[in-house]
Design a protein around this motif. Structure first.
Motif, mmCIF file in Angstrom:
data_model
loop_
_atom_site.group_PDB
_atom_site.id
_atom_site.type_symbol
_atom_site.label_atom_id
_atom_site.label_comp_id
_atom_site.label_asym_id
_atom_site.label_seq_id
_atom_site.Cartn_x
_atom_site.Cartn_y
_atom_site.Cartn_z
ATOM 1 N N LYS A 1 3.992 51.806 -18.460
ATOM 2 C CA LYS A 1 4.905 50.994 -19.277
ATOM 3 C C LYS A 1 4.564 51.069 -20.765
ATOM 4 N N ILE A 2 3.299 51.076 -21.111
ATOM 5 C CA ILE A 2 2.904 51.125 -22.515
ATOM 6 C C ILE A 2 3.359 52.433 -23.169
ATOM 7 N N ILE A 3 3.342 53.505 -22.400
ATOM 8 C CA ILE A 3 3.808 54.799 -22.920
ATOM 9 C C ILE A 3 5.317 54.747 -23.139
ATOM 10 N N THR A 4 6.047 54.168 -22.188
ATOM 11 C CA THR A 4 7.499 54.054 -22.323
ATOM 12 C C THR A 4 7.859 53.180 -23.518
ATOM 13 N N GLN A 5 7.175 52.062 -23.675
ATOM 14 C CA GLN A 5 7.444 51.181 -24.814
ATOM 15 C C GLN A 5 7.140 51.885 -26.137
ATOM 16 N N THR A 6 6.063 52.621 -26.179
ATOM 17 C CA THR A 6 5.705 53.363 -27.392
ATOM 18 C C THR A 6 6.734 54.439 -27.683
ATOM 19 N N TYR A 7 7.184 55.144 -26.650
ATOM 20 C CA TYR A 7 8.186 56.197 -26.817
ATOM 21 C C TYR A 7 9.499 55.619 -27.355
ATOM 22 N N VAL A 8 9.929 54.503 -26.804
ATOM 23 C CA VAL A 8 11.163 53.859 -27.264
ATOM 24 C C VAL A 8 11.000 53.371 -28.700
ATOM 25 N N ALA A 9 9.874 52.745 -29.005
ATOM 26 C CA ALA A 9 9.635 52.266 -30.372
ATOM 27 C C ALA A 9 9.619 53.430 -31.359
ATOM 28 N N TRP A 10 8.992 54.530 -30.979
ATOM 29 C CA TRP A 10 8.965 55.727 -31.827
ATOM 30 C C TRP A 10 10.382 56.240 -32.077
ATOM 31 N N GLY A 11 11.170 56.313 -31.028
ATOM 32 C CA GLY A 11 12.533 56.795 -31.160
ATOM 33 C C GLY A 11 13.412 55.883 -32.004
ATOM 34 N N GLU A 12 13.217 54.586 -31.881
ATOM 35 C CA GLU A 12 14.040 53.644 -32.643
ATOM 36 C C GLU A 12 13.644 53.573 -34.110
ATOM 37 N N THR A 13 12.384 53.865 -34.428
ATOM 38 C CA THR A 13 11.940 53.715 -35.817
ATOM 39 C C THR A 13 11.747 55.036 -36.552
ATOM 40 N N VAL A 14 11.303 56.069 -35.861
ATOM 41 C CA VAL A 14 10.926 57.307 -36.546
ATOM 42 C C VAL A 14 11.831 58.485 -36.199
ATOM 43 N N ASP A 15 12.078 58.697 -34.915
ATOM 44 C CA ASP A 15 12.765 59.906 -34.463
ATOM 45 C C ASP A 15 13.952 59.541 -33.572
ATOM 46 N N PRO A 16 15.099 59.197 -34.161
ATOM 47 C CA PRO A 16 16.228 58.702 -33.362
ATOM 48 C C PRO A 16 16.841 59.721 -32.402
ATOM 49 N N ILE A 17 16.586 61.000 -32.604
ATOM 50 C CA ILE A 17 17.171 61.997 -31.690
ATOM 51 C C ILE A 17 16.584 61.875 -30.282
ATOM 52 N N THR A 18 15.355 61.390 -30.188
ATOM 53 C CA THR A 18 14.763 61.209 -28.857
ATOM 54 C C THR A 18 15.489 60.121 -28.073
ATOM 55 N N ILE A 19 16.029 59.126 -28.775
ATOM 56 C CA ILE A 19 16.778 58.061 -28.117
ATOM 57 C C ILE A 19 18.225 58.486 -27.870
ATOM 58 N N ALA A 20 18.811 59.233 -28.812
ATOM 59 C CA ALA A 20 20.202 59.686 -28.664
ATOM 60 C C ALA A 20 20.344 60.620 -27.471
ATOM 61 N N ASN A 21 19.332 61.439 -27.233
ATOM 62 C CA ASN A 21 19.280 62.337 -26.074
ATOM 63 C C ASN A 21 20.523 63.227 -25.935
ATOM 64 N N PRO A 22 20.862 63.993 -26.995
ATOM 65 C CA PRO A 22 22.025 64.890 -26.893
ATOM 66 C C PRO A 22 21.771 66.004 -25.873
ATOM 67 N N LEU A 23 22.819 66.719 -25.529
ATOM 68 C CA LEU A 23 22.733 67.729 -24.470
ATOM 69 C C LEU A 23 21.685 68.804 -24.779
ATOM 70 N N PHE A 24 21.648 69.315 -26.017
ATOM 71 C CA PHE A 24 20.666 70.358 -26.319
ATOM 72 C C PHE A 24 19.237 69.831 -26.161
ATOM 73 N N TRP A 25 19.037 68.540 -26.455
ATOM 74 C CA TRP A 25 17.709 67.936 -26.315
ATOM 75 C C TRP A 25 17.356 67.805 -24.836
ATOM 76 N N GLN A 26 18.344 67.435 -24.029
ATOM 77 C CA GLN A 26 18.113 67.325 -22.588
ATOM 78 C C GLN A 26 17.740 68.678 -21.992
ATOM 79 N N VAL A 27 18.443 69.729 -22.418
ATOM 80 C CA VAL A 27 18.137 71.072 -21.916
ATOM 81 C C VAL A 27 16.701 71.442 -22.277
ATOM 82 N N MET A 28 16.310 71.138 -23.489
ATOM 83 C CA MET A 28 14.944 71.428 -23.921
ATOM 84 C C MET A 28 13.930 70.650 -23.084
ATOM 85 N N GLU A 29 14.210 69.375 -22.840
ATOM 86 C CA GLU A 29 13.268 68.553 -22.079
ATOM 87 C C GLU A 29 13.208 68.965 -20.615
#
Length: 141
Positions: free
Chosen positions: A68-96
């Protein structure tokens, strides 16, 4: 008079111990870090697809993996620093998906091959390296 063709001389490959290959520690360390990074962060983008939820709602679920702490950190990172990780567009999904389902198992093979000094991994390692260029260039670029 014709000469008989000579039989090829087969050389036995000798594995060089890891202690004699100090540069391999760089690769082992890289593969180890990349393995855990993929399992702890990239997994969220794949999981959100399977759960049918946006990534910023994954921290509200009681997941077995990742912690859970990793998930919370990942979400916080996406909301504050790197919004593309939260937006999760198709090209990002393919990469992941590539990271989780192809590169993660290859990282395990790479660590094993580097520790054991296996020569069979050289060709696979070149393919693996070319796959690594794609996600790293997107994340860094």
């Amino acid at each position: 008079m014709m000469q008989k063709p000579q039989k090829p001389v087969l050389r036995k490959r000798v594995r060089v111990p890891l202690s004699k290959r100090p540069a391999d520690w760089i690769f082992i360390t890289f593969y180890f870090i990349y393995f855990w990074t993929t399992l702890l962060t990239d997994y969220h983008n794949v999981l959100s697809f399977f759960k049918g939820l946006p990534i910023n709602e994954l921290d509200k679920l009681d997941l077995e993996w990742p912690p859970k702490i990793i998930t919370q950190t990942y979400v916080a990172w996406g909301e504050t620093v790197d919004p593309i990780t939260i937006a999760n567009p198709l090209f990002w999904q393919v990469m992941e998906w590539t990271n989780v389902f192809y590169l993660t198992p290859m990282n395990i093979f790479a660590i094993y091959a580097m520790v054991k000094g296996c020569n069979w991994f050289k060709n696979h390692g070149m393919i693996h390296a070319s796959f690594l260029i794609y996600p790293l260039s997107i994340c860094v670029g």
